[in-house]
Scaffold this motif. Structure first.
Motif, PDB file in Angstrom:
ATOM      1  N   ASP A  41       0.841  -1.181   0.000  1.00 27.66           N
ATOM      2  CA  ASP A  41       0.000   0.000   0.000  1.00 27.66           C
ATOM      3  C   ASP A  41       0.882   1.239   0.000  1.00 27.66           C
ATOM      4  O   ASP A  41       1.993   1.225   0.522  1.00 27.66           O
ATOM      5  CB  ASP A  41      -0.883  -0.002   1.251  1.00 27.66           C
ATOM      6  N   LYS A  42       0.382   2.328  -0.545  1.00 25.37           N
ATOM      7  CA  LYS A  42       1.175   3.548  -0.625  1.00 25.37           C
ATOM      8  C   LYS A  42       0.745   4.549   0.436  1.00 25.37           C
ATOM      9  O   LYS A  42      -0.435   4.707   0.722  1.00 25.37           O
ATOM     10  CB  LYS A  42       1.047   4.179  -2.018  1.00 25.37           C
ATOM     11  N   LEU A  43       1.731   5.237   1.006  1.00 25.34           N
ATOM     12  CA  LEU A  43       1.446   6.302   1.950  1.00 25.34           C
ATOM     13  C   LEU A  43       0.954   7.536   1.212  1.00 25.34           C
ATOM     14  O   LEU A  43       1.386   7.818   0.094  1.00 25.34           O
ATOM     15  CB  LEU A  43       2.710   6.670   2.730  1.00 25.34           C
ATOM     16  N   ASN A  44       0.077   8.279   1.846  1.00 24.19           N
ATOM     17  CA  ASN A  44      -0.330   9.589   1.349  1.00 24.19           C
ATOM     18  C   ASN A  44       0.500  10.642   2.069  1.00 24.19           C
ATOM     19  O   ASN A  44       0.352  10.842   3.280  1.00 24.19           O
ATOM     20  CB  ASN A  44      -1.820   9.829   1.600  1.00 24.19           C
ATOM     21  N   ILE A  45       1.388  11.306   1.335  1.00 20.41           N
ATOM     22  CA  ILE A  45       2.378  12.207   1.933  1.00 20.41           C
ATOM     23  C   ILE A  45       2.075  13.662   1.602  1.00 20.41           C
ATOM     24  O   ILE A  45       1.722  13.993   0.470  1.00 20.41           O
ATOM     25  CB  ILE A  45       3.793  11.832   1.448  1.00 20.41           C
ATOM     26  N   ALA A  46       2.238  14.518   2.620  1.00 15.67           N
ATOM     27  CA  ALA A  46       2.112  15.961   2.456  1.00 15.67           C
ATOM     28  C   ALA A  46       3.468  16.611   2.692  1.00 15.67           C
ATOM     29  O   ALA A  46       4.250  16.148   3.526  1.00 15.67           O
ATOM     30  CB  ALA A  46       1.090  16.529   3.436  1.00 15.67           C
ATOM     31  N   GLY A  47       3.739  17.680   1.964  1.00  9.81           N
ATOM     32  CA  GLY A  47       4.985  18.422   2.156  1.00  9.81           C
ATOM     33  C   GLY A  47       4.694  19.837   2.609  1.00  9.81           C
ATOM     34  O   GLY A  47       3.825  20.510   2.056  1.00  9.81           O
ATOM     35  N   VAL A  48       5.426  20.300   3.631  1.00  7.12           N
ATOM     36  CA  VAL A  48       5.306  21.675   4.108  1.00  7.12           C
ATOM     37  C   VAL A  48       6.666  22.346   3.948  1.00  7.12           C
ATOM     38  O   VAL A  48       7.653  21.916   4.559  1.00  7.12           O
ATOM     39  CB  VAL A  48       4.870  21.734   5.580  1.00  7.12           C
ATOM     40  N   GLY A  49       6.720  23.388   3.130  1.00  8.93           N
ATOM     41  CA  GLY A  49       7.992  24.023   2.779  1.00  8.93           C
ATOM     42  C   GLY A  49       8.554  23.334   1.553  1.00  8.93           C
ATOM     43  O   GLY A  49       9.425  22.473   1.661  1.00  8.93           O
TER      44      GLY A  49
END
Length: 457
Positions: free
Chosen positions: A35-43
């Motif tokens: 399964d794939k992670l749902n990743i968010a980026g800040v900066g």
């Protein structure tokens, strides 16, 4: 969360048979490797560390991107067109419920508040080095990550290297005998130096207009309000005490990391520093252009008492007798001095690791490789992928190589050095268990900072 993931999280019931989803078999927080992670980026601005971290996580789903400056981040936004775009990380975390993990790559002064909110919402966190802006933040973030059992990683990518593990194997093998002294240095100067883009001068008095795509209030975050100026954003914020952590905070987490790991340094017991004179009108605002920090570490298991000397601003250590006329120090690196020899290496993760002189290196019988290695080269995303692996394995798996359990204490050590620089020419005695300097109230006041109204951990 994808429909596929929702499906995996449901038990499929067939008469007399229950097929359990893999995350149940793996324990709470487990994500199937398939399964794939749902990743968010800040900066995530172009050429920043955040955009590089995201590139190393493209095996997963990049679902959200947040940056206070949408002009500088436009290229990253275009690279991931399916990701939702934000300026305020709080809005992102509160409204987008499918996020599993967050990459934090903002200026140092906002690392802790973004990481803390993410952790408390159960998100895994990858945070750039130094982990935090203050010593207190480093301690609290580490404790909170432990409490919430999320998987974490600090962005000192050399911690995932082959060389740093080899160094520890050499030290444990007695390659240079007991180590009592370490020198670490960098050419990185900040605040009032002639080499950086920052032009040392007093807090700018002019008030240029805020760029239309920049939310200046959000960029300041917990820092005391001041007018926008390009001397702060986007490139020179490290020079300013309110936003950065100086050369030792910046590069110490890379350069001292190998010794911290191999010699099991832990917390120093005594610290003192000296530095170049600050420009008077800038003194309370920026870090000096060059400094020297001396730390003493008590006996640790089989390791004797040790003195570590850090220098920045192109101040180099004494030239060792083992150097030949053609040998020179690299711009950043460390020299580990034992009773029976010396080891030298470059900046990140003990790169170009060697025993000096060359003849001793050639005659040394290498010990077996007993420390587990990570998959992949840290220069090609191995550090981020190690974090992704840990996220998928969950709390019952193997932590990432620089989880906050490791990165937190390493950050504390570096930031204690920055306090000594700010209180130069004073001997500070540190009690890590009590979390206080036992001989200096002024130093204790610098362990944390006051947040601007509306911001908190």
């Amino acid at each position: 969360m994808s429909s596929r993931r929702k499906f995996l999280k449901k038990s499929i019931i067939i008469p007399s048979i229950m097929i359990l989803p893999r995350h149940v078999l793996g324990g709470k927080g487990y994500t199937s490797p398939s399964d794939k992670l749902n990743i968010a980026g800040v900066g995530v601005r172009k050429w920043g560390m955040g955009s590089g971290n995201l590139s190393s996580c493209e095996t997963e789903n990049i679902v959200a991107l947040c940056d206070v400056d949408h002009k500088l981040s436009a290229e990253t936004f275009n690279k991931y067109p399916k990701a939702k775009v934000y300026k305020d990380f709080r809005v992102m975390l509160e409204t987008q419920k499918d996020i599993d993990a967050v990459i934090v790559a903002t200026p140092d002064h906002t690392h802790a508040i973004i990481s803390m909110m993410s952790i408390k919402l159960g998100k895994h966190v990858f945070c750039q080095k130094p982990l935090t802006h203050t010593v207190y933040e480093a301690r609290v973030i580490t404790e909170t990550a432990r409490k919430y059992k999320v998987q974490t990683q600090m962005g000192n990518q050399g911690r995932s290297s082959e060389e740093i593990r080899r160094l520890k194997e050499w030290i444990d093998d007695g390659a240079i005998g007991p180590v009592r002294k370490v020198y670490a240095w960098t050419d990185r100067p900040v605040g009032g130096n002639p080499w950086d883009t920052f032009d040392a001068k007093a807090k700018p008095k002019e008030k240029p207009p805020i760029p239309k795509d920049l939310d200046w209030d959000l960029w300041l975050g917990p820092a005391k309000y001041r007018n926008y100026h390009p001397s702060y954003h986007p490139n020179s914020w490290r020079a300013w005490i309110d936003f950065g952590t100086g050369s030792m905070g910046d590069m110490g987490c890379h350069i001292i990391d190998p010794s911290f790991y191999a010699l099991e340094l832990g917390a120093p017991s005594e610290i003192q520093a000296t530095s170049t004179h600050w420009i008077p009108e800038v003194e309370s605002q920026t870090y000096p252009s060059a400094s020297i920090v001396r730390m003493k570490f008590p006996k640790r298991g089989n390791h004797p008492e040790l003195e570590l000397t850090w220098s920045d601003g192109r101040i180099l250590p004494p030239i060792p007798e083992e150097f030949k006329d053609t040998d020179k120090f690299t711009l950043s690196g460390a020299m580990i001095i034992g009773d029976k020899g010396k080891i030298i290496h470059d900046s990140h993760g003990a790169s170009r690791l060697k025993i000096i002189p060359k003849e001793k290196m050639l005659s040394y019988k290498q010990p077996p490789k007993v420390i587990p290695r990570i998959n992949g080269d840290w220069r090609e995303g191995g550090h981020e992928q190690d974090w992704i692996r840990a996220c998928k394995e969950g709390p019952n798996g193997i932590p990432a190589s620089s989880s906050f359990e490791y990165g937190g204490p390493l950050t504390e050590m570096a930031l204690l050095g920055m306090i000594a620089i700010r209180l130069k020419d004073q001997r500070l005695k540190w009690d890590s268990k009590k979390f206080e300097f036992t001989n200096n109230k002024e130093a204790n006041a610098l362990l944390h900072k006051e947040y601007r109204k509306g911001w908190s951990l």
